[in-house]
Design a protein around this motif. Structure first.
Motif, PDB file in Angstrom:
ATOM      1  N   LYS A   3      52.058  26.707  31.216  1.00 48.21           N
ATOM      2  CA  LYS A   3      52.265  27.515  30.326  1.00 48.21           C
ATOM      3  C   LYS A   3      52.380  29.057  31.851  1.00 48.21           C
ATOM      4  O   LYS A   3      51.530  29.075  32.478  1.00 48.21           O
ATOM      5  N   SER A   4      53.638  29.731  31.628  1.00 45.72           N
ATOM      6  CA  SER A   4      53.509  30.594  32.432  1.00 45.72           C
ATOM      7  C   SER A   4      52.852  32.366  31.827  1.00 45.72           C
ATOM      8  O   SER A   4      52.906  32.473  30.980  1.00 45.72           O
ATOM      9  N   THR A   8      49.375  40.990  33.119  1.00 45.70           N
ATOM     10  CA  THR A   8      48.262  41.652  31.556  1.00 45.70           C
ATOM     11  C   THR A   8      47.845  40.375  30.964  1.00 45.70           C
ATOM     12  O   THR A   8      47.029  40.350  30.704  1.00 45.70           O
ATOM     13  N   ASN A   9      49.131  39.305  30.954  1.00 52.31           N
ATOM     14  CA  ASN A   9      48.164  37.942  30.187  1.00 52.31           C
ATOM     15  C   ASN A   9      46.949  37.422  30.854  1.00 52.31           C
ATOM     16  O   ASN A   9      45.526  37.284  29.938  1.00 52.31           O
ATOM     17  N   LEU A  10      47.032  37.383  31.943  1.00 46.88           N
ATOM     18  CA  LEU A  10      45.883  36.821  33.056  1.00 46.88           C
ATOM     19  C   LEU A  10      44.394  38.085  33.244  1.00 46.88           C
ATOM     20  O   LEU A  10      43.409  37.370  33.032  1.00 46.88           O
ATOM     21  N   GLU A  16      38.510  37.724  28.680  1.00 48.10           N
ATOM     22  CA  GLU A  16      37.872  37.157  27.483  1.00 48.10           C
ATOM     23  C   GLU A  16      36.569  36.813  27.425  1.00 48.10           C
ATOM     24  O   GLU A  16      35.549  35.970  27.035  1.00 48.10           O
ATOM     25  N   TYR A  17      36.440  35.914  29.175  1.00 44.80           N
ATOM     26  CA  TYR A  17      35.922  35.396  29.700  1.00 44.80           C
ATOM     27  C   TYR A  17      34.610  36.073  30.936  1.00 44.80           C
ATOM     28  O   TYR A  17      33.935  36.090  31.904  1.00 44.80           O
ATOM     29  N   GLN A  23      37.263  44.905  36.697  1.00 50.78           N
ATOM     30  CA  GLN A  23      37.524  43.997  36.933  1.00 50.78           C
ATOM     31  C   GLN A  23      38.521  43.183  37.109  1.00 50.78           C
ATOM     32  O   GLN A  23      38.844  42.240  38.345  1.00 50.78           O
ATOM     33  N   ALA A  24      38.822  42.518  36.238  1.00 50.56           N
ATOM     34  CA  ALA A  24      39.823  42.246  36.364  1.00 50.56           C
ATOM     35  C   ALA A  24      40.943  42.593  36.900  1.00 50.56           C
ATOM     36  O   ALA A  24      41.652  41.366  38.055  1.00 50.56           O
ATOM     37  N   LYS A  25      41.452  43.749  37.124  1.00 49.20           N
ATOM     38  CA  LYS A  25      41.846  44.405  37.922  1.00 49.20           C
ATOM     39  C   LYS A  25      42.049  44.348  39.035  1.00 49.20           C
ATOM     40  O   LYS A  25      43.440  44.026  39.627  1.00 49.20           O
TER      41      LYS A  25
END
Length: 135
Positions: A3-4, A8-10, A16-17, A23-25
């Motif tokens: 799946k690609s 934003t999805n990442l 979520e985790y 931090q994610a960015k």
């Protein structure tokens, strides 16, 4: 077929985790850039440098970033994504170890609720499993 995911999805997936939005960015920006100073990572992540430092420090504490030096420059390096998997496995092992202790705290009275509400589609199978195990 894989799946690609877009950025934003990442980011949402990492949030979520357990990572914060910043931090994610910062983590994803650092992965894209490779070893970089905080200012470059902040620019790539479209965040202020001071906020980037806070996120970088917390990612360092979680083991998702490391620091290398090049001359007098401090460069931040994102650890490989497999590190996320290792961290999750460690958390899962700790949870499995502590569940019996948590379960022992549950009240063992006869007045347990017989009706439970499971909101949304995600909990449909959980409800079915609960019904099947009641015997």
């Amino acid at each position: 077929m894989l799946k690609s995911y877009n950025i934003t999805n990442l980011e949402e997936f990492l949030i979520e985790y357990g990572l914060t939005s910043k931090q994610a960015k910062i983590y994803l920006a650092s992965l894209r850039l490779g070893p970089s100073p905080a200012q470059a990572i902040a620019t790539e992540a479209k965040t202020e440098r001071t906020n980037a430092y806070d996120a970088l420090e917390s990612l360092l504490a979680r083991g998702l970033m490391s620091i290398s030096t090049q001359g007098k420059k401090r460069l931040f390096v994102a650890e490989q994504p497999e590190t996320l998997e290792t961290i999750l496995k460690e958390k899962q092992a700790a949870l499995i170890e502590v569940i019996p202790q948590i379960r022992s705290l549950a009240a063992t009275t006869e007045h347990k609720p017989r009706i439970r509400f499971y909101p949304g589609h995600r909990h449909y199978f959980e409800a079915l499993w609960q019904i099947s195990t009641l015997g």
